[in-house]
Design a protein around this motif. Structure first.
Motif, mmCIF file in Angstrom:
data_model
loop_
_atom_site.group_PDB
_atom_site.id
_atom_site.type_symbol
_atom_site.label_atom_id
_atom_site.label_comp_id
_atom_site.label_asym_id
_atom_site.label_seq_id
_atom_site.Cartn_x
_atom_site.Cartn_y
_atom_site.Cartn_z
ATOM 1 N N UNK A 78 -10.275 5.586 7.713
ATOM 2 C CA UNK A 78 -9.897 4.779 6.304
ATOM 3 C C UNK A 78 -10.625 4.104 5.628
ATOM 4 N N UNK A 79 -10.745 4.196 4.405
ATOM 5 C CA UNK A 79 -10.766 3.205 3.396
ATOM 6 C C UNK A 79 -10.379 2.556 2.027
ATOM 7 N N UNK A 80 -10.896 1.708 1.702
ATOM 8 C CA UNK A 80 -9.610 1.525 0.649
ATOM 9 C C UNK A 80 -10.309 1.823 -0.772
ATOM 10 N N UNK A 81 -9.761 1.591 -1.421
ATOM 11 C CA UNK A 81 -9.389 2.710 -2.717
ATOM 12 C C UNK A 81 -9.969 1.548 -3.398
ATOM 13 N N UNK A 82 -11.365 2.559 -4.148
ATOM 14 C CA UNK A 82 -11.552 1.589 -5.411
ATOM 15 C C UNK A 82 -11.191 0.599 -6.072
ATOM 16 N N UNK A 95 0.600 -1.025 -0.071
ATOM 17 C CA UNK A 95 0.872 -0.163 0.102
ATOM 18 C C UNK A 95 0.962 1.405 0.219
ATOM 19 N N UNK A 96 0.757 2.345 -0.144
ATOM 20 C CA UNK A 96 1.657 2.780 -0.703
ATOM 21 C C UNK A 96 1.256 3.505 0.938
ATOM 22 N N UNK A 97 0.579 3.948 1.846
ATOM 23 C CA UNK A 97 0.727 4.153 2.850
ATOM 24 C C UNK A 97 2.172 3.481 3.986
ATOM 25 N N UNK A 98 2.254 2.295 3.574
ATOM 26 C CA UNK A 98 3.601 1.477 3.778
ATOM 27 C C UNK A 98 4.767 1.793 2.635
ATOM 28 N N UNK A 129 -3.591 11.182 4.483
ATOM 29 C CA UNK A 129 -4.118 11.801 4.615
ATOM 30 C C UNK A 129 -6.055 12.161 4.375
ATOM 31 N N UNK A 130 -5.788 11.477 3.050
ATOM 32 C CA UNK A 130 -7.016 11.165 2.208
ATOM 33 C C UNK A 130 -7.667 9.914 3.238
ATOM 34 N N UNK A 131 -7.306 9.186 4.179
ATOM 35 C CA UNK A 131 -7.653 7.953 4.554
ATOM 36 C C UNK A 131 -7.530 6.559 3.578
ATOM 37 N N UNK A 132 -7.035 6.619 2.711
ATOM 38 C CA UNK A 132 -7.231 5.566 1.618
ATOM 39 C C UNK A 132 -6.509 4.179 1.599
ATOM 40 N N UNK A 133 -6.651 3.055 1.947
ATOM 41 C CA UNK A 133 -5.218 2.087 1.640
ATOM 42 C C UNK A 133 -5.361 1.946 -0.064
#
Ligand code: ATP
Ligand code: MG
Length: 420
Positions: A156-160, A99-102, A123-127
């Motif tokens: 956080x939520x999972x990106x589509x 994931x980008x956050x990782x 910041x956008x709370x996106x996985x």
């Protein structure tokens, strides 16, 4: 690390993510760029990990991995060939991460290297996956589901696009290659999150629940009688019970048992629906099989099967005859296993409150059985045994009789003290 060394070390992964999110940091992972295995050994790092070289720092024992690229060569989480050449760059290493956050790194000057915009996604709370190669490792489905549980409180939520890849992985059949230990390890970690439900929901959304935990998946869509269960759907009830048990305890063993208590409702013959006669026994068998399949520790298996088998006994506790109360406490081995008995009572309480409109309703059954056990514990069995021996009576039978007497007295006292 010597100053003039020709390689560089970066902090990467979860520690940075959690630090940016002001979450507690549990372990720190490092990546080493430009070093060879020999360099690491010379500096006293100890190699661990058989698939690719990971090293433990001689003093901190934190994990240091050589920067690497990977190439898919066969099915499954481990079906990769690695290249750890000294020419592999930090950007290349970050590209293979899930994931980008990782996939954010920080150098020794505190400078962030974030080629895939992980900070923006934090910041956008996106996985969000780093690259389409995300779909090459089925474990990532479970990891994302676990991060959903861990990070849901932060919205956080999972990106589509990532969810689309998770569905693709599920459809590819690669989830089946994951070892049960891997599945359980992620499941168990999710169970210790304040709210594990997003783990299950995410797996369900991408279709993985049906493959990895079909017993839980099968509860959705099964109806129950509206007078006892206004929420009707067994899957929804299970979610409500999980929410209730999580308010009571963070113990994953108890939480797992709560998730398993009604598994038998998924196999109720359709001609008796929405009734679920016999679901306790069927559920105990399913919980047993599930625990064995996941190779769970005995404490998980035992509590899950006991609770599945006896939770409705607890609900009926106040109507049980003295002999039945005694038998129930015996079946639960409550004398010798008071802590497990307590876990059982918690699940039963959560089961009762895990129903629409019942959330705040008292559940006197739990205290009733607690007090019944206390009444039994006050029986002086040594005294009863000595007496029986003196009179050449059967000792076991004498103890049973004394206990039954204690239960009878307890019930009588309870009924006198408790208005209808
Ligand atoms: P936590 O330690 O809180 O579980 P983490 O992200 O640090 O989270 P680790 O398992 O410690 O997870 O892995 C460290 C890093 O390695 C991750 O942040 C990620 O960049 C990468 N990583 C781990 N497992 C995978 C995987 N299956 N696919 C891609 N990258 C992964
Ligand atoms: Mg980590």
């Amino acid at each position: 690390m010597t100053k003039n060394s020709h390689f560089k070390i970066y902090l990467v992964g979860g520690a940075l993510r959690d630090e940016i999110l002001s979450q507690p940091v549990v372990d720190r992972d490092w990546v080493v760029v430009g070093a060879s295995a020999q360099d690491m050994q010379e500096l006293g790092y100890r190699q661990v990990g058989k698939d690719f070289p990971v090293y433990l720092h001689p003093e901190t024992h934190e994990e240091y991995a050589l920067a690497r690229t990977e190439r898919k060569i066969s099915a499954g989480h481990q079906g990769f060939a690695f290249d750890t050449a000294t020419s592999v760059t930090l950007e290349e290493d970050l590209l293979r991460r899930d994931l980008t956050i990782n996939a954010i790194a920080r150098d020794e000057h505190g400078e962030l290297i974030d080629p895939y915009n992980g900070v923006k996604d934090i910041h956008a709370r996106l996985l969000r996956h780093v690259s389409p190669a995300f779909a090459e490792d089925p474990l990532r489905v479970l990891r994302v589901a676990r991060f959903c549980a861990k990070l849901k409180p932060l919205n956080f939520k999972v990106a589509d696009e990532t969810m689309a890849l998770m569905k693709e992985i599920t459809q590819s059949g690669e989830l089946q290659t994951l070892s049960v230990e891997r599945v359980w390890s992620e499941f168990q970690r999710a169970l210790t999150c304040p709210d594990p439900q997003p783990f299950i929901n995410t797996l369900r959304e991408c279709g993985a629940l049906q493959i990895l935990l079909p017993e839980l998946h099968a509860l959705y869509g099964v109806p129950q009688r509206a007078e006892f269960h206004p929420e009707i759907d067994c899957g929804i009830h299970n979610e409500m019970v999980l929410r209730q048990i999580c308010k009571q305890t963070d113990d994953p063993v108890t939480r797992f048992a709560a998730l398993c208590h009604d598994l038998g409702k998924a196999t109720t013959p359709s001609d008796i629906l929405p009734g679920h006669h016999g679901h306790e026994e069927r559920g105990a068998d399913i919980a047993e099989a599930l625990s064995k399949r996941l190779r769970l520790a005995n404490e998980y298996r035992q509590l899950a099967t006991l609770t599945a088998r006896y939770h409705t006994h607890c609900h009926r506790a106040l109507e049980l005859k003295p002999t039945s109360v005694l038998k129930l406490l015996g079946n639960l081995d409550a004398f010798r296993r008071p802590e497990r008995f307590e876990q059982y009572l918690k699940v039963c309480d959560a089961d009762s409150r895990g129903r629409k409109t019942f959330e705040n309703r008292d559940y006197p059954q739990a205290d009733y059985l607690r007090d019944a056990l206390r009444a039994l514990q006050s029986v002086d069995t040594a005294f009863v045994a000595a007496n029986a021996k003196a009179q050449s009576e059967d000792i076991g039978e004498a103890i049973r009789r004394a206990r039954l007497q204690a239960i009878k007295q307890f019930i009588k006292k309870y009924r006198n003290e408790t208005p209808d």
